[in-house]
Design a protein around this motif. Structure first.
Motif, PDB file in Angstrom:
ATOM      1  N   LEU A 272    -101.951 -10.057   4.381  1.00  0.00           N
ATOM      2  CA  LEU A 272    -102.119  -8.833   3.592  1.00  0.00           C
ATOM      3  C   LEU A 272    -100.775  -8.131   3.386  1.00  0.00           C
ATOM      4  O   LEU A 272    -100.458  -7.682   2.281  1.00  0.00           O
ATOM      5  CB  LEU A 272    -103.109  -7.890   4.271  1.00  0.00           C
ATOM      6  N   ALA A 273     -99.974  -8.055   4.441  1.00  0.00           N
ATOM      7  CA  ALA A 273     -98.657  -7.420   4.325  1.00  0.00           C
ATOM      8  C   ALA A 273     -97.769  -8.189   3.347  1.00  0.00           C
ATOM      9  O   ALA A 273     -97.040  -7.583   2.540  1.00  0.00           O
ATOM     10  CB  ALA A 273     -97.998  -7.337   5.699  1.00  0.00           C
ATOM     11  N   TYR A 274     -97.839  -9.505   3.401  1.00  0.00           N
ATOM     12  CA  TYR A 274     -97.045 -10.318   2.478  1.00  0.00           C
ATOM     13  C   TYR A 274     -97.500 -10.085   1.038  1.00  0.00           C
ATOM     14  O   TYR A 274     -96.668  -9.952   0.133  1.00  0.00           O
ATOM     15  CB  TYR A 274     -97.171 -11.786   2.860  1.00  0.00           C
ATOM     16  N   TYR A 275     -98.804 -10.016   0.834  1.00  0.00           N
ATOM     17  CA  TYR A 275     -99.344  -9.754  -0.498  1.00  0.00           C
ATOM     18  C   TYR A 275     -98.885  -8.396  -1.019  1.00  0.00           C
ATOM     19  O   TYR A 275     -98.477  -8.254  -2.174  1.00  0.00           O
ATOM     20  CB  TYR A 275    -100.865  -9.832  -0.462  1.00  0.00           C
ATOM     21  N   ARG A 276     -98.958  -7.389  -0.175  1.00  0.00           N
ATOM     22  CA  ARG A 276     -98.505  -6.048  -0.582  1.00  0.00           C
ATOM     23  C   ARG A 276     -97.042  -6.080  -1.014  1.00  0.00           C
ATOM     24  O   ARG A 276     -96.649  -5.408  -1.976  1.00  0.00           O
ATOM     25  CB  ARG A 276     -98.681  -5.053   0.565  1.00  0.00           C
ATOM     26  N   GLY A 277     -96.242  -6.860  -0.308  1.00  0.00           N
ATOM     27  CA  GLY A 277     -94.842  -6.976  -0.694  1.00  0.00           C
ATOM     28  C   GLY A 277     -94.672  -7.657  -2.041  1.00  0.00           C
ATOM     29  O   GLY A 277     -93.832  -7.245  -2.856  1.00  0.00           O
ATOM     30  N   LEU A 278     -95.466  -8.677  -2.301  1.00  0.00           N
ATOM     31  CA  LEU A 278     -95.383  -9.382  -3.584  1.00  0.00           C
ATOM     32  C   LEU A 278     -95.779  -8.480  -4.749  1.00  0.00           C
ATOM     33  O   LEU A 278     -95.280  -8.655  -5.868  1.00  0.00           O
ATOM     34  CB  LEU A 278     -96.277 -10.622  -3.560  1.00  0.00           C
ATOM     35  N   LEU A 279     -96.670  -7.527  -4.507  1.00  0.00           N
ATOM     36  CA  LEU A 279     -97.072  -6.606  -5.576  1.00  0.00           C
ATOM     37  C   LEU A 279     -95.904  -5.757  -6.068  1.00  0.00           C
ATOM     38  O   LEU A 279     -95.925  -5.280  -7.206  1.00  0.00           O
ATOM     39  CB  LEU A 279     -98.198  -5.685  -5.089  1.00  0.00           C
ATOM     40  N   GLN A 280     -94.908  -5.581  -5.229  1.00  0.00           N
ATOM     41  CA  GLN A 280     -93.758  -4.765  -5.614  1.00  0.00           C
ATOM     42  C   GLN A 280     -92.679  -5.576  -6.333  1.00  0.00           C
ATOM     43  O   GLN A 280     -91.704  -5.019  -6.833  1.00  0.00           O
ATOM     44  CB  GLN A 280     -93.163  -4.081  -4.377  1.00  0.00           C
TER      45      GLN A 280
END
Length: 344
Positions: free
Chosen positions: A310-318
Motif C-alpha cells: 500500500l505504501a509503495y502504491y501511494r508513492g507511485l500515485l505521486q
C-alpha cells in the motif's frame, strides 16, 4: 521547465461515465448489459485468457474444466504461467487440453510478473486476467468478448467458496452470488481503521458500493466510497482489458510481488484509468473463488505485506502517469521469457 502531472492528479480529471457504452450496447444488440449473452453474438471476437499459477493444485483443474465448457469454446486461447510451483500445478496444466500455451518461470517472481509474461504471449486484442482459483459459469467468456472495447476495463466479481465445498461447483449446478463480493455488498468493521482509506466508522454500515455508486459511474474524478475508489475496484481475479493499453502503461509493476501481497491490480487500474479507460462492471460475470485448504493462514500471511504494498502504491500515485511504455515493456519481457521454460 514544465511540471509533469502526477498519476493521482490525472485520476482526478477522469470521468467514469460509461452510460453511452452500456446504453449503446443495449440498443445495438437488444440485450441488457448485465445479462448473459448468447454465444452467437461473440462470432468474430477473440480473447486471450491469462492465468498466473503458483501452488494451486487444489483448484486449477476445476478452473480449466469450466473454461473447457464455455459457450464459445473455440474463440479464446488459454495461457497458463506457472510461477515456480512446487506442487502438482504444472502437471495439471500440462495435461489439460484447454491450455494452449504453458510457460514456467523457474524462480518465484510473483503474480504481477506472471501476468506480464502472459500478456507478452497473448495473441488477442483483449486479455482476460483470470485467477487460477476462479471457476466461471458457461456464459462469462461470451459476455466479456461481446462487450470488450479498446476504451474499457471490464470487471467481474467473485464468490468465495470454502475448500470443502469446492466439488459442489460441478456437482450441484449452483450459481455464484454477486453480493458475496465485497464490491457489491460490504460490511466494514466499526471503530477500527479501514485498511485502504484509514477511515474509522462509528456505526455499522450495510455498504453497497456497486449500487450506491451507480455501477461505479460516481467514482469518476478521483472520488471515493468510504474505503473504495475506482482503481481499487479493478481486481484481476476477473478483469478484461485491451492488450495495447496494458502494454502502453508498462504492464504490472513487478516490485509489488517482491514487497508482498496486493495492490498490483489497483495500480494497473489507476494507470489504465489515467490513460482514458472506463471501468465498467459486468454484474452477471461472477465466478466461484475456491479457497485453499489453509485459507485462513494464507490470508494472515498476505496481510503482513499489505502495508508495504500500500505504501509503495501511494508513492507511485505521486509519480507521473506512465504512457508510451510498450517498447520498454516488450524489451524487458523478451529478456524474461528467455529465462522461462516454454512447455506448450
Amino acid at each position: 521547465m514544465a511540471v509533469t502531472e502526477s498519476l493521482a492528479a490525472t485520476l482526478r480529471r477522469r470521468s467514469n461515465n460509461h452510460s453511452p457504452v452500456t446504453t449503446g450496447f443495449e440498443a445495438l444488440t437488444g440485450y441488457r448489459w448485465h445479462e448473459p449473452t448468447p454465444a452467437r453474438l461473440a462470432a468474430g471476437h477473440r480473447l486471450s485468457v491469462v492465468i498466473p499459477a503458483h501452488n494451486v493444485a487444489h483448484c486449477l483443474r476445476y478452473v480449466l474444466d469450466a473454461l473447457a465448457v464455455q459457450s464459445v469454446r473455440d474463440a479464446f486461447e488459454v495461457i497458463v504461467v506457472d510461477d515456480a510451483s512446487t506442487d502438482e500445478t504444472l502437471s495439471i496444466a500440462r495435461a489439460h487440453p484447454i491450455v494452449l500455451r504453458l510457460v514456467r518461470i523457474r524462480e518465484r517472481a510473483g503474480a504481477a510478473t506472471a501476468r506480464n509474461v502472459g500478456t507478452a504471449l497473448a495473441g488477442a486484442d483483449t486479455i482476460l486476467y483470470l485467477d487460477a482459483d476462479m471457476v466461471l459459469p458457461r456464459h462469462v467468456i461470451a459476455d466479456v468478448m461481446v462487450r470488450a472495447a479498446a476504451n474499457l476495463a471490464l470487471i467481474g466479481f467473485r464468490h468465495n467458496l470454502p475448500y470443502k465445498a469446492r466439488q459442489r461447483v460441478q456437482e450441484s449446478g449452483m450459481m455464484p452470488d454477486l453480493y458475496a463480493d465485497h464490491r457489491a455488498r460490504w460490511r466494514p468493521p466499526v471503530g477500527r481503521r479501514l485498511m485502504y482509506s484509514g477511515l474509522v466508522l462509528d456505526r455499522p454500515l450495510d455498504g453497497r458500493p456497486l449500487d450506491h455508486t451507480k455501477d461505479l459511474r460516481d467514482l469518476g474524478f478521483g472520488r471515493g466510497y468510504y474505503d473504495w475508489d475506482l482503481p481499487r475496484m479493478v481486481v484481476t481475479a476477473l478483469l478484461a482489458v485491451p492488450r495495447e493499453a496494458v502494454l502502453d502503461v508498462g504492464g504490472f509493476d513487478p516490485e509489488f510481488g517482491r514487497l508482498g501481497w496486493g495492490m498490483e491490480d489497483t495500480h494497473l487500474g489507476a494507470k489504465l484509468i489515467a490513460s482514458g479507460l472506463l471501468v465498467v462492471p459486468l454484474r452477471q460475470a461472477v465466478g466461484f473463488h475456491l479457497d485453499p485448504p489453509d485459507a485462513e493462514a494464507q490470508w494472515r500471511a498476505k496481510l503482513i505485506g499489505w502495508r508495504h504494498t500500500l505504501a509503495y502504491y501511494r508513492g507511485l500515485l505521486q509519480r507521473p502517469a506512465p504512457t508510451g511504455r510498450t517498447h520498454e515493456f516488450t524489451t524487458h519481457l523478451n529478456t524474461l521469457r528467455a529465462q522461462c521454460e516454454v512447455l506448450r
